[in-house]
Design a protein around this motif. Structure first.
Motif, short mmCIF file in Angstrom:
data_model
loop_
_atom_site.label_atom_id
_atom_site.label_comp_id
_atom_site.label_asym_id
_atom_site.label_seq_id
_atom_site.Cartn_x
_atom_site.Cartn_y
_atom_site.Cartn_z
N ARG A 1 0.82 -1.22 0.00
CA ARG A 1 0.00 0.00 0.00
C ARG A 1 0.85 1.27 0.00
N LYS A 2 0.27 2.31 -0.60
CA LYS A 2 0.85 3.65 -0.54
C LYS A 2 -0.31 4.61 -0.32
N VAL A 3 -0.13 5.58 0.54
CA VAL A 3 -1.17 6.60 0.70
C VAL A 3 -0.61 7.91 0.15
N ILE A 4 -1.33 8.46 -0.82
CA ILE A 4 -0.85 9.68 -1.48
C ILE A 4 -1.88 10.81 -1.29
N SER A 5 -1.47 12.02 -1.60
CA SER A 5 -2.40 13.15 -1.51
C SER A 5 -2.72 13.68 -2.89
N ALA A 6 -4.01 13.93 -3.14
CA ALA A 6 -4.41 14.54 -4.40
C ALA A 6 -4.33 16.06 -4.23
N SER B 1 -6.65 18.10 -4.44
CA SER B 1 -7.80 18.54 -3.65
C SER B 1 -7.51 18.47 -2.15
N GLY B 2 -6.44 17.78 -1.80
CA GLY B 2 -6.15 17.59 -0.38
C GLY B 2 -6.60 16.22 0.11
N ASN B 3 -7.43 15.53 -0.71
CA ASN B 3 -7.90 14.20 -0.32
C ASN B 3 -6.76 13.19 -0.32
N GLU B 4 -6.77 12.34 0.67
CA GLU B 4 -5.77 11.25 0.67
C GLU B 4 -6.37 10.04 -0.03
N ILE B 5 -5.53 9.35 -0.76
CA ILE B 5 -5.99 8.14 -1.47
C ILE B 5 -5.02 7.00 -1.17
N GLY B 6 -5.59 5.87 -0.82
CA GLY B 6 -4.77 4.68 -0.57
C GLY B 6 -4.71 3.85 -1.85
N VAL B 7 -3.53 3.42 -2.20
CA VAL B 7 -3.37 2.59 -3.41
C VAL B 7 -2.81 1.25 -2.95
N PHE B 8 -3.41 0.20 -3.45
CA PHE B 8 -3.07 -1.13 -2.94
C PHE B 8 -2.75 -2.10 -4.07
N SER B 9 -1.90 -3.02 -3.77
CA SER B 9 -1.63 -4.11 -4.69
C SER B 9 -1.93 -5.41 -3.94
N VAL B 10 -2.96 -6.10 -4.40
CA VAL B 10 -3.34 -7.36 -3.74
C VAL B 10 -3.50 -8.43 -4.79
N ASP B 11 -2.77 -9.52 -4.64
CA ASP B 11 -2.83 -10.66 -5.57
C ASP B 11 -2.68 -10.21 -7.03
N GLY B 12 -1.80 -9.28 -7.25
CA GLY B 12 -1.52 -8.86 -8.63
C GLY B 12 -2.51 -7.85 -9.19
N LYS B 13 -3.46 -7.42 -8.37
CA LYS B 13 -4.40 -6.40 -8.86
C LYS B 13 -4.22 -5.12 -8.06
N TYR B 14 -4.55 -4.01 -8.71
CA TYR B 14 -4.39 -2.71 -8.03
C TYR B 14 -5.76 -2.12 -7.68
N TYR B 15 -5.78 -1.45 -6.55
CA TYR B 15 -7.01 -0.80 -6.08
C TYR B 15 -6.66 0.56 -5.49
N ALA B 16 -7.60 1.47 -5.57
CA ALA B 16 -7.39 2.77 -4.93
C ALA B 16 -8.69 3.23 -4.28
N VAL B 17 -8.61 3.60 -3.02
CA VAL B 17 -9.80 4.11 -2.33
C VAL B 17 -9.44 5.36 -1.52
N GLU B 18 -10.44 6.15 -1.31
CA GLU B 18 -10.22 7.38 -0.54
C GLU B 18 -9.96 7.04 0.93
N ASN B 19 -9.04 7.78 1.53
CA ASN B 19 -8.67 7.48 2.91
C ASN B 19 -9.58 8.22 3.89
N ALA B 20 -10.87 8.07 3.71
CA ALA B 20 -11.83 8.72 4.61
C ALA B 20 -13.02 7.79 4.78
N CYS B 21 -13.14 7.27 5.98
CA CYS B 21 -14.22 6.29 6.23
C CYS B 21 -15.57 7.01 6.30
#
Ligand code: FES
Lengths: 122, 353
Positions: free
Chosen positions: A18-23, A25-45
């Motif tokens: 995982r990497k958490v980056i900032s856009a 806009s100021g929003n944080e986004i988590g980027v993940f690599s799981v089982d060879g696939k990539y995902y990105a979700v906003e870091n705000a529950c």
């Protein structure tokens, strides 16, 4: 206006998961690599705003029931999820949906790989 | 008095054990025991006076007479103003306190079923009973459903909620749910007076305290187990009714369970929707009807639990805190149509009467 943010080299993400980056806009986004696939979700529950992307990544637990009198068998599926570390709300990485209520979701973003670099489109 | 067709979905029949003993096989020692020491066969609540030492003065039928006879039912219907009535046991409310003894529940459940069929129920006159199941031995409970479940006089089956161990969500009871679903018998979960003593034993001093807590705990604890263990998911054709804890606990429990579920959904993977969504399809008897100060709050709470379509008027007659139909007709925000549903139409649909 979409933004294309470089996250890191593909290998780096595969190593760290995982990497958490900032856009901009100021929003944080988590980027993940799981089982060879990539995902990105906003870091705000969507619950209380917790840092969901710092949570544990695992596979969704599914139930199977073979009829009256049988125990409900719980098995680990292949669907990757992330659980918010504050109170445990759990989301599917692919769609961002809460595993218990698909009306609730974290925002997801498209991830692309170009020249072995990982980018998030947001 | 109202013009609506009224079904009292939960009244009690105070059965006499010596009379029920006639329906126990001759070679069973309990035949004698039920006759000779009826007071010792099923625990009573052990409380001070339900009737508050003479303050409540009703003795048409009921505790003051100790037991009822079949002729009391038409009297009860007249007093309540019911066109049809669904009665359940008095003695078996104490099932939970029999602990590991599963013989008495089985015997009395069967004797009661035969007695009610023989002496009490009369569908032509609108008199129905529930088949009270000896849940302690689920196989025997299923046998009872197979034997009597299709009798027209039984409007449904009943499980007493006063502290079954394990609770009713356990797979041990699956056979009962399957049998009820197959027989199209609605299943009524009825709060059990037996549980009240838990609070009594724990030091609560007044009946007002234990009565408030006991009934709530009784139904809430089983609702939680049934919902989270997926009974409604496993048996989608089963009609589920909860009786005798009022109704306002339902939206509170829905909200609490939903909050828990969203945090811990991985512990209930059998569920495909929020607990409240299952609960809003269950039916709830209205007695003892809550009396909140705010009509707006009451209205909102009824909407939240599923609306008027999920409520069944019940009197609980002849118990001390019974509700007449005016408990429903006097609710200011209900439309005539909604009153009609709650007072009778819903029960006619659920129980097929
Ligand atoms: S803030 Fe994420 S679960 Fe509560």
């Amino acid at each position: 206006m979409t933004e294309k943010i470089k996250v890191c080299h593909r290998k780096e993400l595969e190593l760290d998961t995982r990497k958490v980056i900032s856009a901009k806009s100021g929003n944080e986004i988590g980027v993940f690599s799981v089982d060879g696939k990539y995902y990105a979700v906003e870091n705000a529950c969507p619950h209380r705003g917790g840092p969901v992307c710092n949570g544990q990544i695992q596979k969704e637990i599914k139930a199977e029931w073979r009829g009256p009198g049988n125990r409900i068998e719980e098995t680990i599926s292949s669907i990757p999820t992330i659980a918010c570390p504050w109170h445990g709300w759990e989301f599917k990485l692919e769609t961002g949906e809460h595993i218990g209520d698909s009306q609730i979701y974290v925002k997801t973003y498209e991830v692309v790989v170009e020249d072995d670099n990982v980018y998030v489109i947001c | 008095m109202t013009n609506h067709y009224i079904v009292d979905s939960d009244a009690h029949y105070l059965e006499s054990l010596p009379e029920l003993a006639e329906y126990i096989p001759d070679n069973n020692p309990f035949k004698q025991r039920f006759k000779r020491s009826p007071g010792k066969m099923f625990p009573s609540s052990g409380y001070p006076d339900h009737y508050m030492y003479g303050r409540i003065q009703r003795d048409e039928v009921g505790y003051l007479k100790g037991q009822m006879v079949p002729e009391d039912i038409p009297t009860a219907m007249e007093i309540v103003g019911a066109d049809a009535i669904v009665v359940i046991t008095q003695k078996m409310l104490a099932f939970a306190r029999l602990g590991g003894d599963d013989e008495r529940p089985e015997l009395i459940s069967n004797a009661y079923a035969d007695y009610m069929l023989d002496r009490v129920v009369n569908p032509k006159e609108g008199i129905y009973a529930l088949l009270v199941l000896p849940y302690q031995d689920p196989e025997r409970a299923v046998e009872l459903i197979d034997r009597c479940g299709s009798e027209k006089g039984f409007a449904g089956a009943c499980m007493i909620c006063g502290g079954p161990e394990p609770p009713f969500g356990n797979r041990k009871y699956d056979g009962i749910y399957e049998a009820c679903q197959d027989a199209k018998l609605p299943l009524v979960f009825h709060a059990g007076g037996a549980s009240l003593d838990y609070f009594y034993i724990k030091g609560y001093e007044k009946f007002i305290e234990t009565h408030t807590l006991g009934f709530l705990w009784s139904n809430m604890s089983q609702l939680v187990s049934i919902v989270i263990q997926g009974v409604a998911e496993k048996f989608p054709g089963l009609k589920i009714v909860f009786q005798e804890s009022g109704i306002l606990y339902v939206p509170s429990l829905m909200a609490r369970l939903d909050a828990e579920y969203l945090k811990r959904a991985s512990e209930a993977p059998i569920l495909t929707k929020r607990p409240s969504e299952y609960m809003s399809k269950f039916y709830y008897g209205t007695q003892p009807l809550d009396e909140p100060k705010s009509a707006e709050y009451f209205q909102r709470a009824i909407e939240e639990l599923g609306g008027a379509s999920q409520l069944l008027y019940s009197s609980d007659y002849p118990h001390w805190d019974y509700d007449p139909p005016s408990a429903i007709t006097s609710i200011p925000f209900l439309t005539e149509k909604e009153k009609e549903l709650i007072l009778g139409k819903n029960a006619q649909k659920v129980f097929g009467i």
